[in-house]
Design an enzyme around this catalytic site. Structure first.
Site, PDB file in Angstrom:
ATOM      1  CG  ASP A 442      -6.093  -0.128  -2.038  1.00  9.51           C
ATOM      2  OD1 ASP A 442      -6.301  -1.284  -1.618  1.00  9.51           O
ATOM      3  OD2 ASP A 442      -5.692   0.798  -1.308  1.00  9.51           O
ATOM      4  CG  ASP A 506      -3.343  -1.139   4.585  1.00 11.13           C
ATOM      5  OD1 ASP A 506      -2.654  -1.121   3.542  1.00 11.13           O
ATOM      6  OD2 ASP A 506      -4.571  -0.991   4.584  1.00 11.13           O
TER       7      ASP A 506
END
Length: 704
Positions: A442, A506
């Site tokens: 990430d 997301d």
């Protein structure tokens, strides 16, 4: 230097270059039946009044010193000198469909090398420039851009915009006068402006019109532009953006552009995409092990930071029962990580949560027949961390300034050898100690004042990320990596050379995912697009959607699930298991076939599919986003099938709305299926049922 025209050919397209006095793109389009060196004389341009007295080629490297009054390809200087170079040809090598052209300016002391090639299988064009300083004194490089000219019939541009949780939204703009420019200065590929766009003839669509697609393979700051000059010539220009003073070339040093990849299609966007997908599969992706893409369960939306090994093992057991093949522990496993405001940088297992270590959890996951994955965010540090308290000087920052935090975190300076060494050692130890098959990598923050030893360093930071990933892959060649950056913030071909999957957003809401996944599909094949079935109540939008709509939306990618299977109802678990099984049934087709997107007369309807390369089978998705525009949904034409084959048509799943009065009578084929020829299905099609908003159906076609 006897060659006048360089010709690069695929099966359907070709490109022709004239390399004197500068490298000029003469033709790029359909493959020509005959090639004649002298035919280029037909493109010798007129010289209009009130301009320079000679014709000025635009070239792959526009030069202000020749009289090109638009953005030049090279901008820089040597203490105020050598700022307007004019490059002359030195050598040309041409082998197969690859060419290398070298130009020099003896006065400015610069060499420009151009690498250009047309992959004969995918017919994707690749272009890169390298600038070298040939004489004493540093050369301050401000810009190094790639330029490709387009024909005058190009008049529309389709590009992408977005934000966090709403990536890959497309828009159209006319291209008749002036131009279109998009820039990203956030230090990663960005949610806002994906480094790619498409240009074409008026009204180009999925199956019609000439289209030229472009993608700059770079994970940092970038600029893309498309311009119409006042003489009518069109061009596209792409470049990595450098901060002032960032690129300083000493004598003998070089700087290269990222690769620009481009694809031409004379049959619309879908053919363009197929060519990009074929290129990615053959030349970008590097699977550690050739196998089917495992179905994921990621723990993030299930438990967030609440880690209990016993509970996680129970989650794994329920996940395996549902058909999950890879179990991934997300954020919260390392020392002091109880929320998102602390501990980034302290990459040691939290022994309070995992008192017996991580080994029992991994052993349990493996015993269930699943692979094990884990979440990392190596580039970041929280101020509230042992690492920051020990090394506040390790930030990517400018001394004397206080930059704003983002998500309670700062960026580490990967160009600092101590920082690079620490991160490499920590993750090398973790990947070596534990049986980890997969890493979700990430990157949750933009770069603000990215400085290394006081100098600008955002370009170098991107290269350092590549080096870190490359070294970890060298040491652990069987580990797969996922590129995530708050969702879709770092998605491009260069990072894909080091990753095997993207997290597009997301936002796991199936309704929003329709456009996100469609936008991403223009450049990326389904097997690298993470598509997860979320929970009934979306964590990002609070919207509630049926398991059928969620499941079918996630079908056309690399499927996963985001949930806590322990807490879900039995009905929901069965629903998840149903669509996981359906994905596995279709997976060889979805991850090896050719993507088809359809233009629909109803903007509330989204239609796409995948056809096998041998045309023996296909699957199509019809999603109804809101109420249909008309009382009837018309006929669905299915392109891409073999005209001389007959196909059995069947509905893989019966939408619930069919059973409660949306229609008095269904189309005949819906319940009993039918058999029809490929040409009939492509030209006449299937009468469509009426679907409820936020519902979908999937049609399977099998050649007889």
């Amino acid at each position: 230097m006897t060659t006048t025209i360089l010709r690069l050919c695929g099966q359907h397209t070709e490109l022709q270059l004239r390399h004197r006095p500068t490298a000029e793109l003469l033709y790029w389009g359909r493959k020509l039946a005959h090639f004649d060196q002298a035919a280029a004389d037909t493109l010798v341009r007129a010289v209009p009044n009130s301009r320079l007295d000679v014709d000025v080629p635009l070239g792959l490297n526009p030069e202000a010193g020749r009289g090109v009054f638009s953005a030049p390809g090279v901008e820089g200087h040597r203490q105020g000198m050598d700022w307007s170079p004019v490059f002359e040809p030195v050598s040309v090598s041409h082998q197969g469909q690859q060419a290398r052209l070298i130009y020099e300016d003896a006065i400015a002391g610069l060499r420009l090398e151009m690498e250009i090639g047309l992959d004969p299988d995918s017919e994707v064009l690749a272009l890169r420039h390298t600038l070298t300083n040939l004489k004493a004194g540093d050369y301050e490089l401000a810009r190094l851009a790639l330029t490709l000219q387009l024909p005058e019939r190009v008049s529309e541009l389709q590009a992408f915009h977005g934000r966090w949780c709403k990536e890959f939204q497309s828009h159209r703009v006319p291209l008749v006068h002036g131009g279109y420019l998009q820039e990203n200065r956030r230090g990663r590929t960005s949610h806002e402006y994906f480094p790619g766009f498409m240009l074409g003839t008026p009204g180009f669509g999925e199956q019609q019109g000439e289209v030229w697609g472009f993608h700059l393979a770079w994970s940092g700051n970038h600029r893309l532009r498309a311009d119409v000059k006042s003489d009518g010539r069109r061009f596209v220009q792409a470049e990595a953006l450098y901060a002032p003073g960032e690129i300083r070339l000493a004598e003998g040093e070089s700087c290269s552009t990222p690769w620009l990849y481009a694809s031409y299609s004379d049959a619309g966007l879908t053919t363009m995409s197929r060519r990009f997908h074929r290129f990615v599969r053959a030349h970008i992706l590097n699977w550690p092990v050739a196998k089917l893409r495992p179905v994921h369960l990621n723990t993030w939306e299930g438990i967030y930071f609440d880690h209990s090994p016993a509970y996680i093992m129970e989650m794994a057991s329920r996940a395996a029962e549902m058909g999950v093949e890879r179990f991934i522990i997300d954020d919260g496993w390392f020392r002091g990580r109880d929320h998102d405001r602390a501990a980034l940088g302290d990459w040691y297992l939290d022994e309070r949560k995992y008192s017996e270590g991580l080994e029992p959890v991994i052993a349990h996951v493996k015993a269930l027949g699943m692979e094990f994955g884990i979440w990392f965010e190596p580039e970041m540090v929280n101020p509230d961390s042992d690492l920051y308290r020990a090394h506040p000087d390790w930030l990517l920052a400018l001394p004397g300034y206080h930059q704003p935090a983002g998500r309670f975190q700062y960026v580490l300076d990967l160009q600092n050898p101590e920082v690079f060494g620490y991160l490499l050692a920590r993750f090398d130890e973790l990947l070596g100690r534990y049986h980890i098959d997969y890493v979700k990598w990430d990157m949750n923050r933009e770069l603000v004042q990215p400085g290394h030893e006081g100098r600008p360093a955002q370009h170098g930071q991107t290269l350092a990320v590549y080096r870190l990933l490359d070294e970890l892959a060298r040491r652990h060649p069987r580990v797969e990596f996922e590129s995530c950056a708050s969702g879709g913030g770092r998605i491009d071909y260069e990072i894909l050379k080091r990753a095997h999957r993207f997290w597009p957003s997301d936002n796991n809401d199936a309704l929003d995912r329709q456009q996100i996944q469609r936008g991403m599909s223009y450049f990326f094949p389904p097997e690298v697009m993470g598509t997860h079935i979320g929970t009934h109540h979306s964590h990002s939008t609070r919207r509630e959607l049926s398991i059928a709509f969620r499941g079918l939306t996630a079908l056309f990618g690399h499927m996963g699930v985001e949930l806590d299977p322990v807490k879900e109802s039995e009905a929901e678990r069965q629903g998840f298991a149903r669509y996981i099984a359906l994905h596995k049934q279709l997976r060889p087709l979805l991850h090896g076939g050719e993507v088809v997107r359809l233009d629909s007369p109803d903007p509330a309807q989204l239609i796409h599919g995948v056809v096998s390369p041998d045309r023996s089978e296909a699957v199509f998705y019809v999603g109804q986003l809101t109420l249909p525009r008309y009382a009837l949904s018309g006929a669905l034409r299915l392109p891409g099938l073999a005209a001389d084959k007959r196909y059995r048509v069947e509905l893989l799943e019966r939408p619930a709305c069919f059973d409660y009065g949306v229609m008095k009578k269904l189309p005949l084929w819906v319940d009993g299926g039918c058999v029809a020829g490929g040409d009939w299905l492509a030209e006449a099609g299937l009468a469509m049922p009426v679907l409820d908003p936020q519902s979908a159906m999937v049609i399977k076609l099998t050649a007889l």
